[in-house]
Design a protein around this motif. Structure first.
Motif, PDB file in Angstrom:
ATOM      1  N   LEU A 285       0.818  -1.206   0.000  1.00  0.00           N
ATOM      2  CA  LEU A 285       0.000   0.000   0.000  1.00  0.00           C
ATOM      3  C   LEU A 285       0.856   1.263   0.000  1.00  0.00           C
ATOM      4  O   LEU A 285       0.536   2.230  -0.702  1.00  0.00           O
TER       5      LEU A 285
ATOM      6  N   SER B 123       1.947   0.628   6.517  1.00  0.00           N
ATOM      7  CA  SER B 123       1.544   0.327   5.139  1.00  0.00           C
ATOM      8  C   SER B 123       2.657  -0.243   4.272  1.00  0.00           C
ATOM      9  O   SER B 123       2.410  -0.591   3.126  1.00  0.00           O
TER      10      SER B 123
ATOM     11  N   ILE C 268      -9.036   4.406   3.933  1.00  0.00           N
ATOM     12  CA  ILE C 268      -7.598   4.644   4.135  1.00  0.00           C
ATOM     13  C   ILE C 268      -7.420   6.149   4.310  1.00  0.00           C
ATOM     14  O   ILE C 268      -7.853   6.934   3.467  1.00  0.00           O
TER      15      ILE C 268
ATOM     16  N   THR D 136      -4.490   9.089   5.078  1.00  0.00           N
ATOM     17  CA  THR D 136      -3.081   9.447   5.212  1.00  0.00           C
ATOM     18  C   THR D 136      -2.987  10.785   5.945  1.00  0.00           C
ATOM     19  O   THR D 136      -3.999  11.451   6.198  1.00  0.00           O
TER      20      THR D 136
END
Length: 155
Positions: A24, A60, A74, A76
């Motif tokens: 990922l 990740s 997801i 970030t």
């Protein structure tokens, strides 16, 4: 063998043609140009690559992208701030406490703190230390990071 995979990253859907075994982290950085998560050790041991998966902090760098398709949210570092640029309370607390030095661990510290506070809104110092334990900091800002989490939690 490449496949079309759909990821939900920072509230937006992305369909990409990828090898499902690609970590990922590589997809986030190379395909989506999200540079908050960093490549550190590549062994899920330093925390530099931390992201939130459905609000849980997770490294990740070794996570195959196929494991986070199908609606897993997801998030970030770039996805924490409000659309108008207002920092997330944890980000703001880290700025106020000057809880960054070299900045390499910052992504992992912030993402771990956000995850911790979503699970335990008023953690004590032991819980904060436990929540940040997966993040390796080499320039010793841990004390300021703990203060930043306390500030963000209002404790």
């Amino acid at each position: 063998m490449d496949a079309n995979l759909t990821l939900l990253v920072n509230g937006k859907q992305h369909t990409l043609r990828l090898d499902p075994a690609t970590p990922l982290l590589y997809v986030l950085r190379n395909d989506l140009a999200l540079n908050g998560p960093k490549f550190g050790c590549g062994l899920q041991q330093c925390g530099a690559c931390m992201v939130l998966l459905d609000d849980v902090a997770w490294p990740s760098c070794q996570l195959p992208v196929h494991q986070v398709t199908g609606g897993v949210a997801i998030t970030t570092l770039e996805g924490l701030a409000a659309p108008d640029g207002t920092l997330h309370p944890v980000q703001a607390a880290f700025v106020q406490e000057q809880a960054a030095q070299c900045g390499f661990c910052l992504n992992g510290m912030v993402m771990s703190a956000v995850s911790l506070l979503r699970q335990y809104p008023k953690p004590d110092e032991a819980a904060i230390r436990n929540g940040l334990f997966r993040v390796l900091c080499r320039c010793s800002v841990q004390a300021r990071a703990i203060k930043a989490v306390q500030r963000a939690a209002g404790v």
